[in-house]
Design an enzyme around this catalytic site. Sequence first.
Site, PDB file in Angstrom:
ATOM      1  N   CYS A   1       0.833  -1.201   0.000  1.00 19.20           N
ATOM      2  CA  CYS A   1       0.000   0.000   0.000  1.00 19.20           C
ATOM      3  C   CYS A   1       0.871   1.257   0.000  1.00 19.20           C
ATOM      4  CB  CYS A   1      -0.924   0.012   1.216  1.00 19.20           C
ATOM      5  SG  CYS A   1      -1.983   1.483   1.277  1.00 19.20           S
TER       6      CYS A   1
ATOM      7  N   ASN B   1       0.285  -7.854 -11.080  1.00 19.79           N
ATOM      8  CA  ASN B   1      -0.773  -6.907 -10.753  1.00 19.79           C
ATOM      9  C   ASN B   1      -0.421  -5.544 -11.325  1.00 19.79           C
ATOM     10  OD1 ASN B   1      -1.605  -4.983  -7.877  1.00 19.79           O
ATOM     11  ND2 ASN B   1      -3.101  -5.743  -9.315  1.00 19.79           N
ATOM     12  N   GLY B   2      -1.451  -4.846 -11.817  1.00 14.35           N
ATOM     13  CA  GLY B   2      -1.250  -3.484 -12.296  1.00 14.35           C
ATOM     14  C   GLY B   2      -1.671  -3.278 -13.732  1.00 14.35           C
ATOM     15  N   ASP B   3      -2.709  -2.461 -13.945  1.00 11.83           N
ATOM     16  CA  ASP B   3      -3.111  -1.984 -15.268  1.00 11.83           C
ATOM     17  C   ASP B   3      -3.735  -3.034 -16.177  1.00 11.83           C
ATOM     18  OD1 ASP B   3      -2.128   0.419 -14.425  1.00 11.83           O
ATOM     19  OD2 ASP B   3      -0.424   0.486 -15.787  1.00 11.83           O
TER      20      ASP B   3
ATOM     21  N   GLY C   1      -7.250  -5.075  -9.918  1.00  8.01           N
ATOM     22  CA  GLY C   1      -7.724  -4.086  -8.975  1.00  8.01           C
ATOM     23  C   GLY C   1      -8.703  -3.137  -9.623  1.00  8.01           C
ATOM     24  N   ARG C   2      -8.199  -1.976 -10.042  1.00  2.00           N
ATOM     25  CA  ARG C   2      -9.086  -0.934 -10.556  1.00  2.00           C
ATOM     26  C   ARG C   2      -9.850  -1.352 -11.804  1.00  2.00           C
ATOM     27  NH1 ARG C   2      -4.911   3.788 -11.092  1.00  2.00           N
ATOM     28  NH2 ARG C   2      -3.569   1.986 -11.542  1.00  2.00           N
TER      29      ARG C   2
END
Length: 348
Positions: A109, A209-211, A233-234
């Site tokens: 985080c 993880n990521g994008d 995630g997003r």
Amino acid sequence: MISSASAIANLRIGSVPVPNNVVLAPMAGITDAPLRRMALRYGAGLVVSEMVASQALEDGHEETVLRAEGEGVAIHAIQLAGNEPASMARAARIAEAAGAAIIDINMGCPAKRVTTGLAGSALLRDLDLAQRIIEAVVGAVKVPVTLKTRLGWDDAATVAPELARRAEAIGVQMITIHGRTRCQFYNGKADWTAIRQASEAVSIPVLANGDLVRADDAPAMLAVSGAAGVMIGRGAQGRPWFPGQVAARLRHGQVPDAPPLDEQCRVLLELYDGWLSHYGRELGVRCARKHIGWALAAAAVSVGLTVESANAWRQRLLTLDAPERVVGGIVDAFDDLACDALAWSAAA
């Protein structure tokens, strides 16, 4: 290293078999129990609770206990955050006693409120403390322990491979690497290639993880990172079915269509009712607002409209406090989107 070719098979985290290798990421204030249940229904392999502060869980803080709830979740994974090994160990035991099948440690985080307390990604600057925390948690519970982290604190210290090696030696069963440093926060583009160094450093599963916001990009993410699976995630905001679409793309090579608008409306209404039940009326209304905005934007895009097409309804719904008016507004908003989509299709 676990090759990306084998990643199409089911994932195993220690003794826990997972239906597929697509995981919904822990997101603070977002991945509560109602949303996790919905993502599982649509095909996510695993869902992880939002970040739970170890000391607050020990203290029985009401909202923290809600964050850790896993009712109706087949494989209950709780993510813990903290910087004190003994406290993390005690919180892990509480989580395990409450039904957690997996304990995830947050070392990624980037929020200042977390890193100023020397937790989250601040631990990337003190690998010895990170190691002591991992040792304490692994030693405290019988369920598998996993770890979520970033490439490093900044570009000058990308320590993810070293942390991964230490974590595996202690007994961590899976590691997720977000392809950014802490100093990047969520700016720039996630570096999937850099994740490969951690993937090749250990024999346990590594998730990238990521994008990941397009299901068709998932095979490339695995190939470039060398990871055994992906964490989303997003990309799942407003569309809890997206992890399931990614899983289908990896398993079958095709991406299922997003649910039709009437189904998306029913999903949002069910979630809204779930949030009111989970949090209580007053807090539930507030917690639901961001989800409603994301859901309307996702709905518009899914039928070929622009995000802006949903803005008027979004602004209107985010100012309402009476649940019955919100429910009516959601139905009207989806009706309007359906009419706009039909008109756009006829004119195309």
